[in-house]
Design a protein around this motif. Structure first.
Motif, PDB file in Angstrom:
ATOM      1  N   PRO A  13       8.900 -69.046  14.481  1.00  0.00           N
ATOM      2  CA  PRO A  13       8.892 -68.251  15.706  1.00  0.00           C
ATOM      3  C   PRO A  13       8.698 -69.132  16.947  1.00  0.00           C
ATOM      4  N   ASP A  14       9.165 -68.659  18.071  1.00  0.00           N
ATOM      5  CA  ASP A  14       9.046 -69.401  19.326  1.00  0.00           C
ATOM      6  C   ASP A  14       7.591 -69.540  19.733  1.00  0.00           C
ATOM      7  N   LEU A  15       7.331 -70.622  20.473  1.00  0.00           N
ATOM      8  CA  LEU A  15       5.994 -70.889  20.989  1.00  0.00           C
ATOM      9  C   LEU A  15       6.072 -71.219  22.470  1.00  0.00           C
ATOM     10  N   LEU A  16       5.050 -70.817  23.211  1.00  0.00           N
ATOM     11  CA  LEU A  16       4.845 -71.310  24.561  1.00  0.00           C
ATOM     12  C   LEU A  16       3.817 -72.426  24.478  1.00  0.00           C
ATOM     13  N   ALA A  17       4.106 -73.562  25.122  1.00  0.00           N
ATOM     14  CA  ALA A  17       3.212 -74.725  25.041  1.00  0.00           C
ATOM     15  C   ALA A  17       2.743 -75.107  26.430  1.00  0.00           C
ATOM     16  N   TYR A  18       1.423 -75.329  26.591  1.00  0.00           N
ATOM     17  CA  TYR A  18       0.833 -75.680  27.881  1.00  0.00           C
ATOM     18  C   TYR A  18      -0.056 -76.908  27.708  1.00  0.00           C
ATOM     19  N   PRO A  19       0.263 -78.032  28.345  1.00  0.00           N
ATOM     20  CA  PRO A  19      -0.584 -79.228  28.236  1.00  0.00           C
ATOM     21  C   PRO A  19      -1.866 -79.067  29.056  1.00  0.00           C
ATOM     22  N   THR A  20      -2.965 -79.499  28.487  1.00  0.00           N
ATOM     23  CA  THR A  20      -4.248 -79.383  29.182  1.00  0.00           C
ATOM     24  C   THR A  20      -4.572 -80.617  30.020  1.00  0.00           C
ATOM     25  N   ASP A  21      -3.977 -81.761  29.693  1.00  0.00           N
ATOM     26  CA  ASP A  21      -4.246 -82.985  30.439  1.00  0.00           C
ATOM     27  C   ASP A  21      -3.016 -83.885  30.404  1.00  0.00           C
ATOM     28  N   LYS A  22      -3.128 -85.052  31.034  1.00  0.00           N
ATOM     29  CA  LYS A  22      -1.979 -85.952  31.134  1.00  0.00           C
ATOM     30  C   LYS A  22      -1.524 -86.432  29.762  1.00  0.00           C
ATOM     31  N   GLU A  23      -2.455 -86.709  28.874  1.00  0.00           N
ATOM     32  CA  GLU A  23      -2.098 -87.192  27.544  1.00  0.00           C
ATOM     33  C   GLU A  23      -1.347 -86.111  26.764  1.00  0.00           C
ATOM     34  N   ALA A  24      -1.778 -84.857  26.915  1.00  0.00           N
ATOM     35  CA  ALA A  24      -1.087 -83.758  26.236  1.00  0.00           C
ATOM     36  C   ALA A  24       0.317 -83.568  26.805  1.00  0.00           C
ATOM     37  N   TYR A  25       0.445 -83.722  28.126  1.00  0.00           N
ATOM     38  CA  TYR A  25       1.766 -83.625  28.737  1.00  0.00           C
ATOM     39  C   TYR A  25       2.685 -84.719  28.192  1.00  0.00           C
ATOM     40  N   ALA A  26       2.159 -85.937  28.036  1.00  0.00           N
ATOM     41  CA  ALA A  26       2.961 -87.035  27.495  1.00  0.00           C
ATOM     42  C   ALA A  26       3.445 -86.702  26.095  1.00  0.00           C
ATOM     43  N   ARG A  27       2.602 -86.084  25.284  1.00  0.00           N
ATOM     44  CA  ARG A  27       3.014 -85.714  23.934  1.00  0.00           C
ATOM     45  C   ARG A  27       4.083 -84.614  23.967  1.00  0.00           C
ATOM     46  N   LEU A  28       3.925 -83.638  24.859  1.00  0.00           N
ATOM     47  CA  LEU A  28       4.921 -82.573  24.971  1.00  0.00           C
ATOM     48  C   LEU A  28       6.267 -83.139  25.415  1.00  0.00           C
ATOM     49  N   SER A  29       6.240 -84.009  26.413  1.00  0.00           N
ATOM     50  CA  SER A  29       7.474 -84.609  26.907  1.00  0.00           C
ATOM     51  C   SER A  29       8.143 -85.462  25.831  1.00  0.00           C
TER      52      SER A  29
END
Length: 834
Positions: A13-29
């Motif tokens: 199923p689809d997910l919405l993903a929200y990074p909590t900090d810069k490191e999480a954003y780097a992993r999402l990207s």
């Protein structure tokens, strides 16, 4: 605003993903980059294992199915996936509650509550948002019709049933989810957890640009002084020394050394491979660039404005465009990818917007207009003015302003204009980083082979302070490189851009007579009509010629005043001695962006940063409307310095006329260097014509026009011939002053280079003696027909008609012991028909 992403998984199923900090954003990207690079542009293939690999620091919201099954329950696959998500994602997983205003909302909420308790996944209230307010529902429906290739009349269940998929106020959200206060509270919980902001991204330049353990600044200073000694034969003028000290100190304060070293690096590579290149742009105004060999323009010789890009108050990065031969630029691009790796280098994206004609076509089709009516409406959009709407003007296509269906189409078209239509790749802008580029922004495959891009465009990276280097292609540089090689091989001349004899009077006479077919920048009809009036006599006249035939000077009413003053020097006047120093080289008329900035600084008391702001506002005044702020500042500043209000307003109107079309003097000077290569056209027209023909397609003219022009300059031109031509056009023995120009196979439309190389190899043991021998060698009949139609068999004694008959008879060619012989024996006489 918090950053987030909708993940469409291939196996869950689809997910919405929200990074909590810069490191999480780097992993999402990074995760998005991996999904992009698995497939072609426009798609992203992600799986559950990718989410689990990069889930640290991310908040996830699972999106349930829109409908329940016949038992008023979610299907088993969703339940199993939610159980698996809860095991891997733990407390970072939430379950979305979406009120869709369908009959089963309450039943879905009940089932979601059960699943939340069973799998310990907290609920969160969300919206399935597709537009910001309910009035945009109509446009959303039309976009759906465009995507689904249907009309609003037959779209049916492909459209949402209501207009509730818009952003809602906190008060409205409380009303909709008042029975689920915990789900409302978790909105704030997620928002508080997500503290990441794009402004926290820090760009770090690569370290490979330095040698010998030096810092980037030390490396830049070493190379700049070394280049200065080479440029000035170890006798550096004091003025240049002062400029170098000043510029290098500024670059140290702004931390720009890495940028200039990167540009220097790929310019050095190009020159090591004999790829002709030349830098231009705002930052190319610096003496540092001249000493590094990035540009051939000496800023001190042309007095270019250093503050055009060098300002402590200016936060945007510098800009240098480097043009390379268009046939060999890919070598430079692949060098960058190879040196830094595709995980650290990528081409910037460009976003194509929907324009009026495309918008009205999409909307009219979706609204059910016939194809004929759509064409007529798109062609006559310019007629549908306010007067037409009021009934005081007519449409040539007969559209009725009282037609409510048409009025709705036009209203929706206005809303649609400006929407992003396509994500393309920049013409050559690169972002290069020290770390993983995918941690800053997602990377994707380009349509072109061996190219990867980032998802952000030029404005995005400028806003975040990322430095971009431009690797551009220029066809004229390819032409010039080939011309230099031909001049060396056939005339013994070793030309470079720097050693072409300057200020040659016959060359300027040729230009003044508008004999400029094929000459870079001054070959258009508009330029050729200007040349006899401007009559260039020195290099700086070419700089003005390049800049003056542009929409900015024309709209700003600068062209005719300049020409009148050039023809009658008595008309030249300056409002003050201070402005005379700025405008003297253009006879009192501001023609360049640098002059606009200098006028603001000298006459109105602007700081260099304010002057740059004026330039930027002029370039975007239609979009942002900030130019009026500078208008008041400019006029008041000039009045304080005793300039008349009439003069101040006239100056501002001229500057405003630049719009986004004002031409920087630094660009004009760089282009003028290439214009002056018309020296070759005058003294070596054989070389110039051959190089130009081998560099097509480019410019305004067809090959036939270029051939005729070469003949007018005394060049003998010989046609395409199977025994004498190569794929490229070539120069043969001299006839008089110039070599004979032999046209190549590339001129014949539809021929394949590989097949023609086979023909060339076939004739190497000896000349081709018959058409049948070419067929036996593997040349296809279609290619032979094209060669015959191009009259390329004259060396066999065959004219076009005879050659076409010979080719047409190949289907009846001899075999066995007669193979290789012509189909017609020379002793046989033609049959005379009665």
């Amino acid at each position: 605003m918090i950053i987030g992403c909708h993940l469409v998984l291939q196996d869950g199923p689809d997910l919405l993903a929200y990074p909590t900090d810069k490191e999480a954003y780097a992993r999402l990207s990074t995760m998005l980059s991996e999904g992009n690079l698995r497939t072609e542009k426009g798609q992203c293939l992600l799986y559950k294992k990718d989410v689990y690999k990069y889930c640290k620091g991310l908040k996830f919201i699972a999106i349930p199915p829109y409908t329940l099954d016949e038992h008023f329950d979610f299907d088993t696959s969703f339940k199993n996936a939610l159980r698996e998500y809860s095991q891997y994602l733990g407390s970072d997983l939430y379950l979305a509650m979406i009120r869709s205003y369908q009959a089963n909302d309450d039943k879905k909420f009940y089932r979601l509550t059960q699943l939340s308790k069973e799998y310990k996944v907290p609920l969160v209230a969300t919206n399935d948002v597709y537009y910001h307010n309910r009035e945009r529902r109509e446009l959303q429906d039309l976009l759906t019709c465009t995507r689904e290739k249907c009309t609003i009349h037959n779209a049916g269940y492909r459209l949402w049933q209501n207009a509730e998929r818009h952003l809602k106020t906190p008060k409205e959200m409380y009303r909709l989810f008042r029975h689920y206060p915990d789900a409302l509270a978790r909105i704030q919980e997620i928002t508080d957890a997500c503290q990441f902001s794009l402004s926290s991204l820090k760009y770090v330049y690569p370290e490979e640009i330095t040698t010998g353990g030096r810092s980037p600044q030390e490396e830049l200073e070493m190379l700049a002084w070394q280049g200065a000694r080479e440029k000035f034969n170890n006798d550096i003028p004091d003025k240049v020394k002062d400029s170098l000290d000043f510029e290098l100190e500024f670059m140290k304060r702004k931390n720009y050394a890495s940028y200039f070293l990167t540009v220097y690096d790929f310019v050095r590579f190009a020159r090591s491979k004999d790829i002709l290149c030349q830098g231009r742009g705002s930052a190319a105004n610096s003496v540092v660039c001249y000493c590094l060999g990035i540009t051939s323009v000496d800023p001190k010789e042309f007095d270019l404005l250093f503050a055009r890009f060098m300002s402590d108050a200016r936060d945007e990065p510098p800009d240098i465009d480097v043009d390379f031969e268009h046939e060999r630029r890919e070598e430079v691009i692949q060098y960058i990818y190879t040196k830094y790796g595709r995980n650290r280098a990528g081409i910037v994206a460009t976003v194509t917007e929907v324009h009026h004609k495309g918008a009205v076509r999409d909307v009219a089709k979706a609204m059910g207009l016939s194809a004929d009516a759509v064409d007529r409406l798109a062609k006559s959009m310019w007629e549908l003015t306010a007067e037409w709407r009021q009934g005081t003007a007519l449409s040539s296509e007969g559209f009725n302003p009282a037609d409510q269906h048409l009025q709705k189409i036009l209203a929706l078209t206005e809303q649609y204009v400006g929407f992003p239509r396509q994500l393309g790749q920049h013409t050559g802008g690169f972002v290069i980083t020290q770390g993983n580029l995918a941690e800053l922004c997602p990377i994707l495959n380009a349509r072109m082979e061996n190219r990867t891009c980032i998802e952000w465009n030029k404005d995005d990276i400028e806003a975040l302070g990322f430095l971009k280097v431009d690797v551009l292609a220029l066809g004229m540089l390819t032409c010039i490189r080939k011309a230099f090689d031909l001049a060396k091989d056939h005339h013994g001349e070793q030309f470079t851009l720097a050693n072409i004899p300057p200020d040659d009077k016959p060359v300027y006479e040729m230009i003044s007579n508008a004999d400029t077919i094929g000459v870079f920048q001054i070959e258009s009809r508009a330029q050729m009509s200007m040349l006899p009036r401007l009559r260039p006599e020195k290099f700086y006249d070419l700089v003005i010629e390049v800049a003056i035939v542009r929409p900015g000077p024309i709209q700003g009413n600068m062209v005719h005043p300049y020409l009148k003053r050039r023809q009658n020097p008595k008309l030249v006047e300056y409002p003050s001695e201070a402005l005379k120093g700025i405008l003297e080289r253009t006879l009192g008329v501001p023609l360049f962006q640098e002059q606009a900035m200098e006028i603001a600084i000298v006459a109105a008391g602007f700081t260099p940063a304010q002057a740059d702001g004026l330039r930027r506002s002029m370039a975007t005044f239609k979009a942002k409307g900030k130019v009026s702020d500078y208008e008041k500042m400019l006029i008041e500043g000039m009045l304080k310095k005793d300039y008349s209000e009439d003069f101040a307003r006239r100056i501002f109107r001229q500057l405003e006329g630049f719009g986004s079309y004002g031409f920087p003097e630094s660009h004009a000077v760089s282009f003028a260097l290439l214009v002056y290569v018309s020296y070759l056209k005058w003294y070596y027209p054989d070389v110039f014509a051959c190089a130009l023909l081998n560099s097509l397609p480019m410019g305004f003219y067809q090959p036939a026009q270029l051939v005729i022009d070469a003949q007018k300059h005394g060049v003998t031109v010989k046609p395409v011939d199977i025994n004498h031509s190569d794929w490229d056009h070539t120069l043969e023995e001299k006839q008089g002053k110039f070599c004979v120009l032999r046209l190549g196979f590339r001129l014949v439309k539809g021929l394949n280079p590989e097949e023609m190389q086979l023909l060339i190899n076939t004739r190497k043991p000896g000349a081709v003696t018959s058409i049948i021998s070419l067929k036996d060698a593997g040349i296809g009949v279609p290619a032979l027909e094209r060669l015959a139609d191009a009259d390329a068999f004259r060396s066999l004694g065959l004219d076009r008609r005879q050659a076409l008959w010979e080719v047409s008879s190949l289907s009846d060619s001899a075999t066995g012991m007669f193979k290789g012989q012509a189909s017609a024996a020379p002793h046989e006489h033609a049959v005379q028909l009665p």
